[in-house]
Design an enzyme around this catalytic site. Structure first.
Site, PDB file in Angstrom:
ATOM      1  N   ASN A  78       0.553  -1.178  -0.015  1.00 14.60           N
ATOM      2  CA  ASN A  78      -0.043  -0.193  -0.196  1.00 14.60           C
ATOM      3  C   ASN A  78       1.082   1.086  -0.246  1.00 14.60           C
ATOM      4  OD1 ASN A  78      -2.190   1.702   0.676  1.00 14.60           O
ATOM      5  ND2 ASN A  78      -1.289   1.675   2.714  1.00 14.60           N
ATOM      6  N   TYR A 117       3.554   9.449 -11.901  1.00 12.49           N
ATOM      7  CA  TYR A 117       2.907   8.623 -10.653  1.00 12.49           C
ATOM      8  C   TYR A 117       2.170   8.132 -11.731  1.00 12.49           C
ATOM      9  CZ  TYR A 117      -1.042   7.975  -8.133  1.00 12.49           C
ATOM     10  OH  TYR A 117      -2.184   7.369  -7.236  1.00 12.49           O
ATOM     11  N   LYS A 154       1.606   3.461 -11.378  1.00  6.92           N
ATOM     12  CA  LYS A 154       0.750   2.769 -11.297  1.00  6.92           C
ATOM     13  C   LYS A 154       0.266   2.192 -12.221  1.00  6.92           C
ATOM     14  CE  LYS A 154       0.637   4.474  -6.951  1.00  6.92           C
ATOM     15  NZ  LYS A 154       0.350   3.857  -5.721  1.00  6.92           N
TER      16      LYS A 154
END
Length: 295
Positions: free
Chosen positions: A91, A158, A162
């Site tokens: 996470n 980012y 991801k």
């Protein structure tokens, strides 16, 4: 529906707050033994006490996810305390610094990719052998983002990180299926976390990132917009319940925001159109009926 989580052990990185803590609470209430690991040791202690107060069996471990040795130490501590490990939640992550491709510092790229990509690699490499060894199966949940399903202008680092998490999850789902380990990519849109405050735990080796952040802060608009978008998101408790629901129905992709279906469908339509263009190409159309060979 039966509770297949009770009595099993989960390691959750970034477990001191936000999505990580919400998942710790949810799985803890389902009877799991929880190991929360985080770089912020002050918040980690607070989170540990909160879980203890909720009668959840918990162990906290300091962890910088970019440090593989700390991952190995966390796994060893988890096994010593609770025995077999059945779940890993990768996470911990950072949001990066908004900026155009020509103005985003290389150091910012390194920071985002080290935490968001290599942190997931480190966690999985350190934990998977333990999960495979006991033969009871389990779950690996990699926290990606809707940004991993579509590129995001001015957030290239980012979004790239991801997208990598999604791709790794797809790869590992096939690899680990024979061990009865389910791998899922969690792809939420906006959630009420502190991801827009990622610099609060910036490691010293990435100190140059603050220069780009300081430049951005002078304008204020991008910072305020990011804060507003995060604060408009769903509560972490809602996300946590959705994760349990999706695991129980065997989802490889865990979506929390069905309103984004059309954006992903649009991307899919572009991919399909690109294949149609290839089929009509005099250069490569002869490959259309070739057998698909996978490694």
């Amino acid at each position: 529906m039966s509770n297949e989580f009770a009595g099993k052990t989960a390691i959750i990185s970034g477990g001191a707050g936000g999505i990580g803590l919400a998942l710790a609470e949810e799985f803890g209430q389902l009877g799991m033994q929880i190991v929360i690991a985080d770089i912020d040791q002050k918040e980690l202690a607070i989170a540990e006490q909160k879980l203890r107060d909720a009668n959840i069996q918990v162990l906290s471990c300091p962890l910088d996810v970019t440090n593989y040795q700390q991952w190995e130490d966390t796994v060893a501590a988890a096994e010593a305390k609770f025995g077999n490990i059945h779940m890993l939640v990768n996470n911990a992550g950072v949001g990066g610094i908004p900026g155009s491709v020509d103005k985003t510092k290389i150091e910012t790229w390194k920071w985002v990719l080290d935490v968001n990509v290599m942190g997931v690699v480190n966690g999985t490499q350190a934990t998977a052998p333990s999960m495979k060894r006991h033969g009871q199966g389990g779950w690996i949940i990699n926290v990606a983002s809707m940004a991993g399903m579509n590129g995001v202008p001015f957030s290239g680092a980012y979004a790239a990180s991801k997208a990598a998490v999604v791709s790794m999850s797809e790869s590992w789902a096939v690899e680990l299926k024979k061990h009865n380990i389910a791998v899922s990519a969690l792809c939420p849109a906006f959630v009420q976390t502190r991801i827009h405050e990622s610099l609060r735990n910036l490691q010293p080796e990435y100190k140059g990132v603050k220069d780009q952040a300081a430049t951005l802060a002078k304008s204020g608009s991008a910072v305020n917009k990011a804060k507003a978008l995060v604060e408009s998101g769903i509560p972490t408790s809602v996300l946590a319940k959705r994760v349990v629901e999706a695991l129980q129905s065997g989802q490889t992709y865990i979506f929390t925001h069905p309103n984004f279906r059309s954006t992903v469908a649009y991307r899919s339509s572009l991919l399909d159109a690109a294949f149609a263009d290839a089929e009509n190409s005099p250069i490569v159309r002869h490959l259309k009926d070739d057998e698909i060979v996978m490694l």
